[in-house]
Design an enzyme around this catalytic site. Structure first.
Site, PDB file in Angstrom:
ATOM      1  N   ARG A 336       0.833  -1.205   0.000  1.00 12.30           N
ATOM      2  CA  ARG A 336       0.000   0.000   0.000  1.00 12.30           C
ATOM      3  C   ARG A 336       0.869   1.258   0.000  1.00 12.30           C
ATOM      4  O   ARG A 336       0.488   2.270  -0.601  1.00 12.30           O
ATOM      5  CB  ARG A 336      -0.955  -0.005   1.198  1.00 12.30           C
ATOM      6  CG  ARG A 336      -2.006   1.091   1.152  1.00 12.30           C
ATOM      7  CD  ARG A 336      -3.101   0.860   2.167  1.00 12.30           C
ATOM      8  NE  ARG A 336      -4.062  -0.115   1.715  1.00 12.30           N
ATOM      9  CZ  ARG A 336      -5.235   0.191   1.164  1.00 12.30           C
ATOM     10  NH1 ARG A 336      -5.565   1.459   0.955  1.00 12.30           N
ATOM     11  NH2 ARG A 336      -6.079  -0.751   0.808  1.00 12.30           N
ATOM     12  N   GLU A 739      -9.594   6.004   7.070  1.00 12.12           N
ATOM     13  CA  GLU A 739      -8.166   6.227   6.874  1.00 12.12           C
ATOM     14  C   GLU A 739      -7.807   7.471   6.057  1.00 12.12           C
ATOM     15  O   GLU A 739      -6.835   8.166   6.396  1.00 12.12           O
ATOM     16  CB  GLU A 739      -7.543   4.995   6.202  1.00 12.12           C
ATOM     17  CG  GLU A 739      -7.539   3.771   7.083  1.00 12.12           C
ATOM     18  CD  GLU A 739      -7.071   2.539   6.328  1.00 12.12           C
ATOM     19  OE1 GLU A 739      -6.173   1.854   6.828  1.00 12.12           O
ATOM     20  OE2 GLU A 739      -7.604   2.269   5.236  1.00 12.12           O
TER      21      GLU A 739
END
Length: 787
Positions: A336, A739
């Site tokens: 990620r 997030e």
């Protein structure tokens, strides 16, 4: 009150006009009244059953060594001690790694970090267990070995927990090298960013209760009940169906309870099985710090080529993260990070190298953003540095590199960006925050102020939503309608204060056309929804909301069919709204219809399922479509620093964030603001320090590890939600909010960097690492002022 405008402290704007029903309106968190009255039940609040024992862990006193033995008999002889559990007492597998099987439950033969659990003490009281466990150094025979404590040392030794990762996107073979070599301007550098402790208010805890016929019930504060079920089953050597894991709520998780609740669950369960008594394992904050991992610290080496407008022509970056002693979730965290190096910018030629360094420290794990913030922060560092080389406003350079809509719109991992709103969103924020005039005012202030210096920065966010591992993008739910018309929902997500249960209940209430008060969510339970994914990657509402909607819709369609049959109307014409069911010549209360359905033997419960469509990912080439959509945002922060002490203060923050069509604006705004403050802590006050020789974590308590407080929130704090429905068929066209806004406080870090630069007359690049503590700021100020 807002001290700048005398308006309310936080200004908010809902995403759009709310649709009819429960969805799109502000509703209080389903447990808010319990939180404020102190009656919300957490694991430690559960009544202890008769015979409950308390466990405490004996922790390794060295960072690396051979564990030659443990004096179990001497430990058992200590006051109040009932039993001692070591690796030899685990009937099944002594490992709980979520990906690679390299994470022992209890150390066996080797110690790999200072603080690693070696044994568990069981006692009649928690105090007795802790007192005995604290004497671990006396009763463990360990031959000390040389530890590896830094990522650079591990990288030099090519010591990694998984093989390195490489992503290359070139327009033609060799194009990146040619772009770098022929660029009008080039920039090379390094950047260091520290990790971050999750610091959940409720610490790790598990309470294991033996059941009949070899069964085990585990009450666990965890974001991933199904994984806890599986690792406990493996540790006990039983089938998964023998283990039931339940979690009503957590007092925070932030990723720290995704995989790393496993040690606590497994040890409690192993002890409970061996002694056939309930066992509670609740560490104190210091032990929690010493045992568990946290956000990965990263170090970067980068080289970029760019033109006179600041447009990047080619970029190569090496990312080295501190994985700790085991893999844990480091591989997907690095993936990620790689996939967010681009942030909101098109990079024509790019190469990214990821290394997960193996060190003799705690195994680092998930934390809100899951590598995305680390990857995105370094491209912002690069662009800020380019702007300072060109003496341009960093916002001008950022805009020059933004993704386009029809061209320049493919990410380094080959996903086309189809929902890009970053220019419109940034333009909106520039106007609403009065950015340009304030930048001029900052310059005027600095010209007249030799000691105090101000800085201002605007940074954007583009954050991908979905698990990188495709098969995790699924969810299930159960919806039960009772005869009085009340509704009970159970789904696979976990509530950790983020409002997931509230949003899922809103979705179900909306689907059935009933008041939200008629819907209740029950505790997450592996005996109800099986094989669930972690509540992580900001997918909780997307996945579980869709699954619950599917279940509720099936019930609604059955009820509509009954109305159609009884009253001779078309089923699609039956409307469910306001607790009533209406069609031509029909007006029934929902509860009345439910009673009729029961008599007619219509099924009043249903299961629902959802799998995110269209995702694919090649782990070898790091290419594909890993994300269903992107969430966008931007923030402007203005700070002042004291160049004599390095102290700083955030004066004002303006946040504009894209949550699609908000399911619950109040909860979403709370998530945006909370993420901003938490991310600000990571980048400024929260510094992790290990002893350079022993590997002991020195910042393992609130006395030495400083999270932000209310005093750090700016007096002028403006938060708005951007009006932008999701182009994908997400739950009611909303977007994830957990997030993405953690990247908004990048603006704080770069505002501090701007102020530091001003201290040197904007003549030198500030050497500022993250976190920008007062000490780091003072060092950076001295570096730009040094001749």
């Amino acid at each position: 009150m807002n001290r700048v405008t005398d308006a309310p402290f936080v200004t908010t704007t809902p995403a759009a006009a709310a649709p009819a029903g429960a969805v799109g309106h502000t509703h209080a968190h389903e447990s808010a009244h319990l939180h404020v009255t102190g009656t919300a039940t957490y694991v430690d609040d559960l009544p202890e059953l008769a015979g409950t024992l308390h466990a405490a862990l004996g922790l390794a006193p060295v960072a690396h060594g051979r564990l030659r033995g443990i004096a179990v008999d001497k430990l058992r002889a200590l006051p109040g001690v009932v039993a001692v559990i070591t690796a030899a007492d685990i009937p099944g597998a002594n490992e709980c790694g979520p990906i690679v099987h390299d994470d022992p439950i209890l150390a066996d033969g080797v110690v790999q970090y200072l603080g690693q659990p070696m044994f568990a003490v069981l006692a009649e009281s928690r105090d007795a267990a802790r007192r005995a466990a604290a004497r671990a150094k006396e009763f463990a025979d360990i031959e000390a070995l040389e530890p590896v404590l830094t990522v650079r040392e591990a990288h030099a030794k090519q010591s990694y927990v998984v093989p390195p990762m490489h992503l290359l996107r070139e327009s033609a073979p060799g194009a990146l090298r040619r772009a770098l070599d022929s660029a009008p301007r080039r920039l090379q550098g390094t950047f260091v960013q520290g990790g971050q402790e999750q610091f959940y208010l409720e610490g790790q805890i598990s309470y294991a209760v033996p059941l009949e016929d070899g069964g085990m019930r585990v009450h666990c504060s965890t974001q991933h009940p199904s994984e806890m079920q599986h690792v406990v089953a493996h540790a006990l050597g039983v089938a998964s169906h023998a283990v039931l894991v339940e979690c009503r709520r957590m007092g925070g998780g932030f990723g720290g309870k995704e995989s790393q609740s496993a040690i606590w669950a497994c040890i409690a369960a192993v002890a409970a099985r061996k002694l056939n008594r309930p066992v509670k394992l609740r560490p104190d904050r210091d032990d929690d710090f010493m045992v568990t991992g946290r956000r990965h610290g990263f170090e970067f080496d980068y080289e970029v080529g760019y033109d006179d407008a600041g447009r990047i022509l080619g970029a190569e970056v090496t990312m080295i993260c501190n994985a700790g002693f085991s893999a844990d979730l480091s591989p997907p965290v690095m993936t990620r990070a790689i996939c967010h190096f681009d942030n909101a910018y098109w990079l024509p030629e790019v190469s990214i190298h990821g290394f997960c360094a193996k060190t003799n420290t705690q195994s680092n794990t998930a934390f809100r953003g899951f590598g995305g913030p680390q990857g995105a922060l370094v491209i912002e560092q690069i662009l800020d540095s380019i702007a300072r080389e060109l003496t341009l406003d960093p916002l001008e350079v950022r805009r020059a590199n933004f993704y386009g809509k029809t061209t320049h719109n493919v990410t380094p991992y080959r996903q086309t960006v189809t929902d890009n709103v970053i220019r419109e969103l940034v333009d909106d924020l520039v106007a609403s925050s009065d950015y340009e005039a304030r930048r001029d005012a900052v310059a005027a202030f600095n010209a007249a102020s030799p000691v105090l210096k101000k800085g201002i920065a605007l940074t954007p966010v583009k954050f991908g939503i979905s698990f990188n591992v495709n098969h995790y993008n699924q969810a299930g739910a159960l919806v039960h309608v009772y005869l009085d018309g009340s509704v009970l929902v159970n789904h696979g997500g976990t509530e950790m204060g983020q409002g997931l249960n509230t949003k899922v209940a809103q979705v179900v209430a909306h689907e059935l056309g009933i008041p939200l008060a008629r819907v209740r969510c029950s505790a997450t339970d592996t005996s109800k929804i099986a094989n669930t994914s972690a509540t992580a990657a900001s997918t909780g509402s997307d996945l579980n909301g869709k699954a619950a909607q599917d279940a509720a819709r099936q019930i609604r369609e059955r009820l509509a069919a009954l109305v159609a049959k009884n009253h001779g109307v078309d089923a699609p014409s039956v409307r469910f709204e306001g607790g009533r069911v209406r069609a031509a010549g029909v007006d029934l209360g929902f509860d009345e219809l439910v009673g009729q359905a029961y008599v007619a033997r219509v099924q009043l419960w249903s299961d629902g399922f959802y799998a995110t469509p269209g995702l694919h990912w090649d782990r070898k080439t790091l290419t594909g479509r890993p994300f269903y959509y992107f969430a966008y945002g931007a923030a402007v922060s203005e700070v002042v620093i004291d160049t004599l002490t390095g102290e700083w203060k955030l004066l004002r923050a303006d946040l504009l964030h894209d949550v699609g069509r908000s399911l619950n604006p109040a909860i979403d705004i709370g998530q945006v603001e909370g993420a901003f403050v938490q991310g600000m802590g990571w980048l400024t006050t929260e510094e992790l320090v290990w002893h350079p020789k022993t590997g002991a974590l020195l910042t393992h308590a609130p006395s030495t590890y400083k999270i932000p407080t209310a005093n750090d929130v700016p007096a002028a704090f403006h938060t708005r939600l951007f009006d932008n429905g999701n182009v994908e068929d997400s739950i009611h066209r909303s977007k994830a909010v957990g997030e993405p806004p953690l990247l908004l406080p990048f603006s704080v870090f770069f505002a501090i960097r701007d102020a530091v630069s001003a201290a040197g007359g904007h003549a030198k690049q500030p050497a500022l690492s993250a976190p920008a503590t007062p000490e780091a700021i003072l060092r950076a100020v001295n570096s730009v002022r040094r001749e």
